[in-house]
Design a protein around this motif. Sequence first.
Motif, PDB file in Angstrom:
ATOM      1  N   HIS A 195      -2.874   8.472   6.566  1.00 47.03           N
ATOM      2  CA  HIS A 195      -4.119   8.711   5.829  1.00 47.03           C
ATOM      3  C   HIS A 195      -3.902   9.162   4.384  1.00 47.03           C
ATOM      4  CE1 HIS A 195      -6.588   8.030   9.381  1.00 47.03           C
ATOM      5  NE2 HIS A 195      -5.715   8.750  10.063  1.00 47.03           N
ATOM      6  N   ARG A 196      -2.720   9.617   4.053  1.00 50.70           N
ATOM      7  CA  ARG A 196      -2.348   9.956   2.676  1.00 50.70           C
ATOM      8  C   ARG A 196      -3.329  10.908   1.992  1.00 50.70           C
ATOM      9  NH1 ARG A 196       2.708   8.505   2.542  1.00 50.70           N
ATOM     10  NH2 ARG A 196       2.692   8.292   0.265  1.00 50.70           N
TER      11      ARG A 196
ATOM     12  N   ALA B  48       1.928  16.122  -8.269  1.00 52.17           N
ATOM     13  CA  ALA B  48       1.406  17.180  -9.145  1.00 52.17           C
ATOM     14  C   ALA B  48      -0.018  17.560  -8.777  1.00 52.17           C
ATOM     15  CB  ALA B  48       1.477  16.728 -10.595  1.00 52.17           C
ATOM     16  N   ALA B  49      -0.810  16.588  -8.298  1.00 56.01           N
ATOM     17  CA  ALA B  49      -2.219  16.840  -7.995  1.00 56.01           C
ATOM     18  C   ALA B  49      -2.425  17.419  -6.597  1.00 56.01           C
ATOM     19  CB  ALA B  49      -3.022  15.549  -8.133  1.00 56.01           C
ATOM     20  N   PHE B  50      -1.422  17.287  -5.731  1.00 63.31           N
ATOM     21  CA  PHE B  50      -1.559  17.702  -4.333  1.00 63.31           C
ATOM     22  C   PHE B  50      -1.711  19.221  -4.219  1.00 63.31           C
ATOM     23  CE2 PHE B  50       0.136  19.076  -0.240  1.00 63.31           C
ATOM     24  CZ  PHE B  50      -0.513  18.226   0.640  1.00 63.31           C
TER      25      PHE B  50
ATOM     26  N   LEU C 203       5.745  11.673  -2.301  1.00 64.92           N
ATOM     27  CA  LEU C 203       4.627  11.152  -3.097  1.00 64.92           C
ATOM     28  C   LEU C 203       5.086  10.749  -4.495  1.00 64.92           C
ATOM     29  CD1 LEU C 203       1.802  13.750  -2.234  1.00 64.92           C
ATOM     30  CD2 LEU C 203       1.942  11.373  -1.435  1.00 64.92           C
ATOM     31  N   PRO C 204       4.389   9.785  -5.127  1.00 72.24           N
ATOM     32  CA  PRO C 204       4.627   9.510  -6.547  1.00 72.24           C
ATOM     33  C   PRO C 204       4.375  10.777  -7.371  1.00 72.24           C
ATOM     34  CG  PRO C 204       3.215   7.825  -5.562  1.00 72.24           C
ATOM     35  CD  PRO C 204       3.358   8.920  -4.545  1.00 72.24           C
TER      36      PRO C 204
END
Length: 355
Positions: A71-72, A123-125, A117-118
């Motif tokens: 689901h990422r 950074a946004a996680f 993750l890319p």
Amino acid sequence: MIMVTGGAGFIGANFILDWLAPRDEPVINLDKLTYAGNLQNLAALEGDARYLFVQGDIGDAALVGRLLEEHRPRSIVNFAAESHVDRSIHGPEDFIQTNVVGTFRLLEEVRTYWGGLPEADKAAFRFLHVSTDEVYGSLAQEDPPFAETNRYEPNSPYSASKAASDHLVRAYHHTYGLPVLTTNCSNNYGPCQFPEKLIPLVINNALQGKALPIYGDGQQVRDWLYVQDHCSAIRRVLEAGQAGQVYNVGGWNEMPNIEIVNTICALLDELRPDPAGPYSRLITYVKDRPGHDRRYAIDARKIERELGWRPAETFETGIRKTVQWYLDNQDWVSNVASGAYREWLGLHYGDSGNG
């Protein structure tokens, strides 16, 4: 998409409903469905394409890893916990298993997922861990409220297990760089709260003409936070909180337990009068629980100063909404008041809680 753990419980369910009300970003809800997890809380989302429920344990590493890869999610909000002090006194092992071992296994899977993750997604996680003010211990009457810098002094198996989980979350940030956020909240109340907690217990017992059990002298002080205010605080922290930071979330409503009970009785006298007389006649003092913390209070100035959040409800407005919700949703109460629940009341409150 975001992933919520423990989303069928009281706070988690309110959070999911609040999250989806104004937005279309999907939610996946992982919940073990222990005694306090109730899918009826989320019945309004049945068939909603934005919502996916998965029954499972945060301690099931294979399941968590598969869900993350499939689901990422961009963020995880971790509500999953055993959360009732009295239960932790009588059976602490479940609290260690879920709150400590479960949080560890969840963090391990999240760390692996996040590491792959890319860079922009990395950074946004965010991993937001929902905790409690009970990790700070107990306050004397003259002490200032708990700030984020207070040392941890947990006094029950429940609060000790939550303190351990908080420390694990902090360590994963400092050791691995995992972008975590922690919120420590005061006592929540509102719709869909399992009736073992003080406010729904009192409402439920009063309507049935049962005793209203008050531990000790009833002068234990808590800060009370309406659950939808808590949800708005979590959304704000998720949106703008600084990774690695802790934010205390409180309602600015310090009040002794006996005052809470008298307030509920007065509201019920107004909204659902009992021909037998004022509900306060049912108040019964029972033996205090072991190691009962005397006072909790939250200093919520940091979240207001840095993120601009304050609770929208006063205790007077929030408790009126809460009492009205229970009056309007007696079928919900009946469905959760199972035989196991009645046995639980008898174990902890004796005849006072069990009719």
